[in-house]
Design a protein around this motif. Structure first.
Motif, mmCIF file in Angstrom:
data_model
loop_
_atom_site.group_PDB
_atom_site.id
_atom_site.type_symbol
_atom_site.label_atom_id
_atom_site.label_comp_id
_atom_site.label_asym_id
_atom_site.label_seq_id
_atom_site.Cartn_x
_atom_site.Cartn_y
_atom_site.Cartn_z
ATOM 1 N N THR A 342 0.716 -1.106 -0.181
ATOM 2 C CA THR A 342 -0.065 0.067 0.112
ATOM 3 C C THR A 342 0.878 1.243 -0.097
ATOM 4 O O THR A 342 0.463 2.336 -0.633
ATOM 5 N N GLY A 343 2.141 1.228 0.673
ATOM 6 C CA GLY A 343 2.987 2.419 0.709
ATOM 7 C C GLY A 343 3.526 2.737 -0.612
ATOM 8 O O GLY A 343 3.485 3.795 -0.953
ATOM 9 N N HIS A 344 3.535 1.686 -1.506
ATOM 10 C CA HIS A 344 4.420 1.720 -2.753
ATOM 11 C C HIS A 344 3.248 2.511 -3.510
ATOM 12 O O HIS A 344 3.585 3.505 -4.505
ATOM 13 N N VAL A 345 1.997 2.120 -3.500
ATOM 14 C CA VAL A 345 0.942 2.692 -4.362
ATOM 15 C C VAL A 345 0.645 4.118 -4.081
ATOM 16 O O VAL A 345 0.783 5.226 -4.793
ATOM 17 N N GLU A 346 0.629 4.279 -2.544
ATOM 18 C CA GLU A 346 0.528 5.821 -2.044
ATOM 19 C C GLU A 346 1.670 6.727 -2.673
ATOM 20 O O GLU A 346 1.571 7.900 -2.851
ATOM 21 N N SER A 347 3.156 6.305 -2.552
ATOM 22 C CA SER A 347 4.082 6.958 -2.645
ATOM 23 C C SER A 347 4.338 7.271 -4.250
ATOM 24 O O SER A 347 5.346 7.812 -4.594
ATOM 25 N N PHE A 348 3.722 6.289 -5.061
ATOM 26 C CA PHE A 348 4.274 6.341 -6.469
ATOM 27 C C PHE A 348 4.160 7.866 -7.071
ATOM 28 O O PHE A 348 3.006 8.146 -6.964
ATOM 29 N N GLY A 349 5.373 8.157 -7.743
ATOM 30 C CA GLY A 349 5.169 9.303 -8.403
ATOM 31 C C GLY A 349 5.374 10.559 -7.564
ATOM 32 O O GLY A 349 5.593 11.775 -8.067
#
Length: 350
Positions: A342-349
């Motif tokens: 979930t952190g990867h998706v939240e922080s992407f970009g």
């Protein structure tokens, strides 16, 4: 962990040739000679470097579960075994012949999820983005498909067939060298035994890591509440009586062990992975069931049920077919994995 499987030593030279071809292909991608495409949204790949048997679909479903309530999540699969070609977005009328058994299984479990199939992953991702505007896309069984550069790469390794001990096809089950695990951001060791010791897990985690940044997790398969194939009505427990276990999956032994653990007398009727059932198979199932007595019933997997529902099955037989669904349970560090994804998706970009 000692290997518990057989390697065909006679075929090892062919395995070396297969490995050389696979290695050259990876070098071309690593050096940028072969083109790989990145995307402007998170693309999470879940796959393996062996032929079947690591639990890709249950892990894809688990990952979808932790993402779908927070982000618009789509799943893209090749749709292995379907009778169609090109890009297809699933809907409530899709069957396994149209999109394949595993995508249908995912769509049946998550009706609101955007599930599509396309053998060209780049084309498939672009079509999904245009049609659905998802926040994240899960690629089912895409670790070897290097035309896409995923933003997060999850590699699955079967505890019972460790890639560090296996051999290349056709001598073993490896589709590329174990060194390819360097591309993984996360490695999940699947189908772990309940009595797995922390010491053996730590030793395997250390052996599998190529870089300090790689995370290693351990999961086991966990069977859920059974349901009738027709109507998907859940039952508190399977009936008493002899079981005819009908499977067309890579590793049927785990379901057999679970049914025996529950106290059932089990007869196995196994077919190859992704097997397309026909009328003769239905007759065979009926004949075997009749020979087992009036209290006998059929148990199958969710993946098999996705294919069996395409068949015309007698109502009396259909009423005796139960599905034993399987999911994923983390042996430890579940919350850490959930936060990583979930952190990867939240922080992407950002």
């Amino acid at each position: 962990m000692k290997p518990e499987f057989r390697i065909n030593q006679i075929l090892r030279p062919l395995g070396w040739l297969y490995g050389a071809v696979s290695g050259i292909r990876n070098i071309l991608y690593d050096r940028g000679i072969a083109k790989s495409t990145s995307f402007s949204i998170p693309v999470i790949s879940i796959g393996n470097i062996t032929v079947g048997g690591t639990g890709k679909t249950p892990h894809t479903e688990y990952t979808a579960t932790i993402l779908k309530d927070r982000f618009r999540t789509a799943v893209l699969s090749r749709g292995y075994g379907r009778h169609t070609k090109g890009f297809i977005m699933s809907d409530f009328h899709s069957d396994s012949g149209l999109i394949g058994d595993e995508p249908l299984q995912i769509k049946q479990r998550f009706p609101d999820l955007d599930v599509a199939v396309c053998e060209d992953r780049v084309t498939g991702i672009r079509r999904i983005i245009d049609m659905c505007s998802p926040d994240v896309i899960l690629l089912d069984d895409a670790f070897q498909h290097r035309k896409v550069t995923p933003s997060l790469n999850i590699l699955l390794v079967n505890w019972h067939r460790n890639i560090l001990d296996d051999a290349m096809l056709p001598a073993g089950r490896m589709r590329e060298s174990a060194a390819s695990r360097r591309r993984a951001d996360i490695i999940i060791v699947t189908k772990c035994p309940e009595d797995m010791s922390r010491e053996s897990a730590d030793a395997l985690a250390a052996a599998l890591r190529i870089s300090p940044s790689q995370q290693v997790y351990f999961t086991t398969l966990e069977y859920g509440t059974p349901y009738l194939m027709t109507g998907r009505e859940q039952v508190a427990a399977l009936p008493s009586g002899p079981v005819l276990a009908v499977t067309g999956i890579a590793s049927p032994s785990l379901m057999e062990a679970e049914l025996k653990r529950q106290g059932h007398e089990v007869t196995m009727l196994t077919f190859p992975d992704h097997y397309r059932y026909c009328k003769e198979d239905i007759r065979l199932i009926m004949e075997q069931l009749e020979g087992m007595g009036p209290d006998a019933f059929v148990v199958t997997t969710a993946k098999d049920a996705a294919r069996l529902t395409d068949m015309e099955i007698d109502a009396d037989l259909a009423a005796k077919i139960y599905v034993l669904p399987v999911g994923v349970r983390f042996m430890r560090d579940k919350d850490a994995f959930d936060r990583a994804v979930t952190g990867h998706v939240e922080s992407f970009g950002k």
